[in-house]
Design a protein around this motif. Structure first.
Motif: not given
Length: 579
Positions: A277-280, A299-302, A306-307, A377-380
């Motif tokens: 929903t939030a992606y679209e 889209t890459a950081k959605s 990612l899932f 999303f977060f960067f690890n």
């Protein structure tokens, strides 16, 4: 009388539809390129614009476009933020509250049985809304207890009572066997504190029969009784259908459909049921006429992407968290491959398997915080491969962290192969299955000149002789989604609830948000050209014209009006299947 006329017209043309469409496909496939130089007269240009830039014209649309001027109408559609949205649409979307929620809010308010168990155990808070909290406790926890999977949840749940013991035999009979209105009257006569228990005791069949007569607030409660987690997907699909039918910003909705398929995500993959929903809404719809780089990065950081492509689990082989661990997840190349093959360069775009691997290394550490709870999303850095990489001949220095992936996006978003690949896909969607190479080249040149300005690319296409040519006119076959939405629009339909239409689209072969492959649904007419699908379209045409689709009322008199260029085409005819 009008309805019988429409039905008779549709029935006769149904018999001719299959060979007619097949003949059209053969004719177009054999067409000479010169057809794209033969220009349409003005009135047909209006029809071309309405068929390609909207989900089909409504009665009176052609006259409105003519009144304001075709060029001005197109310019408005290219600037949707300047168009006043249809208040009818806004009213119909208001009930679908998940369309305005974050993923984490949806997880709490419309939980899965597993999430409910976590609520009972105190790991996740219950919804703040008291009615929703009570409904979840009564229905979901009880269901879990029956399955033997949620014994703890059953402690706070009363034992179920048979329906006749709750309401009496006469009311129970009305609820189970009455007409939809009789069921509604019987239900609304009950005290409010008993209604939720009655919904739970009714069972799925009687609940669905009550649904067809229920007002929006009661429909919501029935959906909750059927399973809270199902509401999210229903809202998503109903919202898409309602926007296609009612929105004044039609080109933006057509582009949303195009770009969602380009960056496809599969609804039924785990946590994506809450993320799409939030992606679209935030990654796709808000960028369809902006810069491609912004759309690509969104889209890459959605978390949805990612899932879906498993990048959230990708770990660099030399990342700190991977060192010394025998069962480390390792590098996942899914996103790196689809980024190059499907999202940007295209399969013949000049990349190698080495580029796929190097790109995948750049995106290690791009992950999600608690995806099962709707995290973001977060960067690890502990998952990231910090070594030097080379992608498409560009060296990415060691130690870049999150910026490694961002540099890859910069490279591919501005690559000439990306410009050509995206331009051809857009031309295939809006012009012809096999669009002229000259048009694609001009669109690609605009893409590169404007740093990927998607509005400018669309303007180049819409200013072209190819778009307004005999070769493009009615050369495309509607997808099932386009066919269903355009039929309701052509008949000036009023949609009370849209899920029956969503089911019709699925029956025609295009279940919304459920294309499992990352390719998304095809822009080519060949995808939909088969006898079974075309006959199903005829059946739908008969049902909708005769007001036999639940939740939808159409004005058959409009469809029988002989001087209207839209409604004069019967829904089952070969002509109506084209766009």
């Amino acid at each position: 009388m009008c309805n019988r006329v429409v039905m008779g017209w549709v029935s006769v043309l149904c018999l001719a539809a299959l060979p007619g469409i097949s003949a059209y496909a053969t004719k177009k496939s054999a067409s000479d390129a010169r057809q794209f130089f033969k220009q349409l007269p003005y009135d047909l240009r209006i029809q071309q614009a309405l068929n390609r830039l909207t989900f089909g014209p409504r009665p009176g649309d052609a006259q409105q476009v003519k009144a304001i001027g075709l060029k001005k109408w197109i310019d408005r559609q290219l600037h949707p933020d300047e168009i006043f949205e249809n208040p009818v649409l806004e009213t119909k979307l208001r009930t679908l509250d998940t369309l305005r929620m974050s993923a984490s809010q949806m997880v709490r308010n419309y939980p899965t049985p597993q999430t409910v168990r976590q609520m009972v155990q105190g790991q996740i808070p219950f919804p703040e809304d008291p009615d929703r909290r009570m409904m979840i406790q009564k229905l979901i926890a009880k269901t879990e207890a029956k399955k033997g999977q949620g014994d703890g949840a059953a402690d706070n749940t009363p034992e179920a009572m048979p329906l006749r013991d709750l309401v009496g035999q006469e009311t129970a009979r009305a609820l189970r066997a009455g007409t939809p209105q009789q069921r509604l009257d019987a239900f609304q006569s009950l005290p409010k504190d008993k209604q939720d228990e009655v919904l739970a005791a009714l069972g799925p069949g009687p609940r669905q029969a009550l649904f067809t007569a229920a007002p929006p607030d009661l429909r919501r409660r029935i959906e909750m009784a059927n399973g809270p987690q199902q509401v999210v997907a229903r809202d998503l699909m109903e919202g898409k259908m309602l926007r296609a039918i009612y929105s004044n910003r039609q080109l933006a909705e057509v582009l949303d459909d195009f770009w969602f398929n380009h960056f496809n995500v599969f609804l039924d993959k785990g946590a994506d049921r809450y993320y799409i929903t939030a992606y679209e809404r935030d990654a796709i719809r808000s960028h369809v006429l902006g810069k491609f780089h912004d759309l690509l990065e969104a889209t890459a950081k959605s978390p949805a992407m990612l899932f879906y492509l498993d990048n959230w689990q990708s770990v660099g082989p030399d990342a700190p968290q991977a060192r010394g661990r025998k069962n480390s997840r390792g590098l996942n190349e899914n996103y790196g491959r689809e980024l190059l093959e499907l999202h940007t360069l295209g399969v013949d775009g000049g990349y190698t398997q080495k580029d796929v691997t190097e790109a995948a290394r750049c995106f290690t550490g791009w992950t999600i915080n608690q995806p099962q709870r709707g995290g973001s999303f977060f960067f690890n850095g502990r998952l990231h491969d910090n070594g030097e990489k080379t992608v498409l001949g560009v060296k990415i220095p060691a130690g870049g962290g999150e910026s490694d992936g961002e540099k890859v996006l910069d490279i591919v978003a501005r690559h000439p192969s990306t410009a050509h690949f995206l331009s051809r896909k857009l031309a295939q969607r809006f012009v012809a299955d096999d669009p002229p190479a000259s048009l694609v080249d001009r669109m690609a040149a605009t893409f590169l000149k404007t740093d990927g300005d998607l509005r400018a690319v669309m303007q180049t296409m819409l200013a072209s002789k190819e778009f307004w040519s005999d070769g493009a006119y009615r050369s495309k076959l509607k997808s099932p989604f386009e066919m269903v939405a355009s039929a309701v629009r052509a008949l000036n339909g009023d949609v009370d609830f849209a899920f029956p239409l969503v089911n019709q689209v699925a029956q025609l072969g295009q279940p919304l948000y459920r294309k499992q492959e990352p390719t998304g649904y095809s822009n080519s007419s060949k995808e939909w050209l088969n006898s079974g699908g075309l006959l199903a379209r005829m059946n739908f045409a008969l049902q909708v014209a005769d007001n036999r689709v639940p939740g939808v009322r159409v004005d058959a008199a409009k469809a029988a009006k002989p001087d209207d260029p839209v409604a004069g085409i019967a829904l089952g005819s070969p002509e109506f299947q084209k766009r």
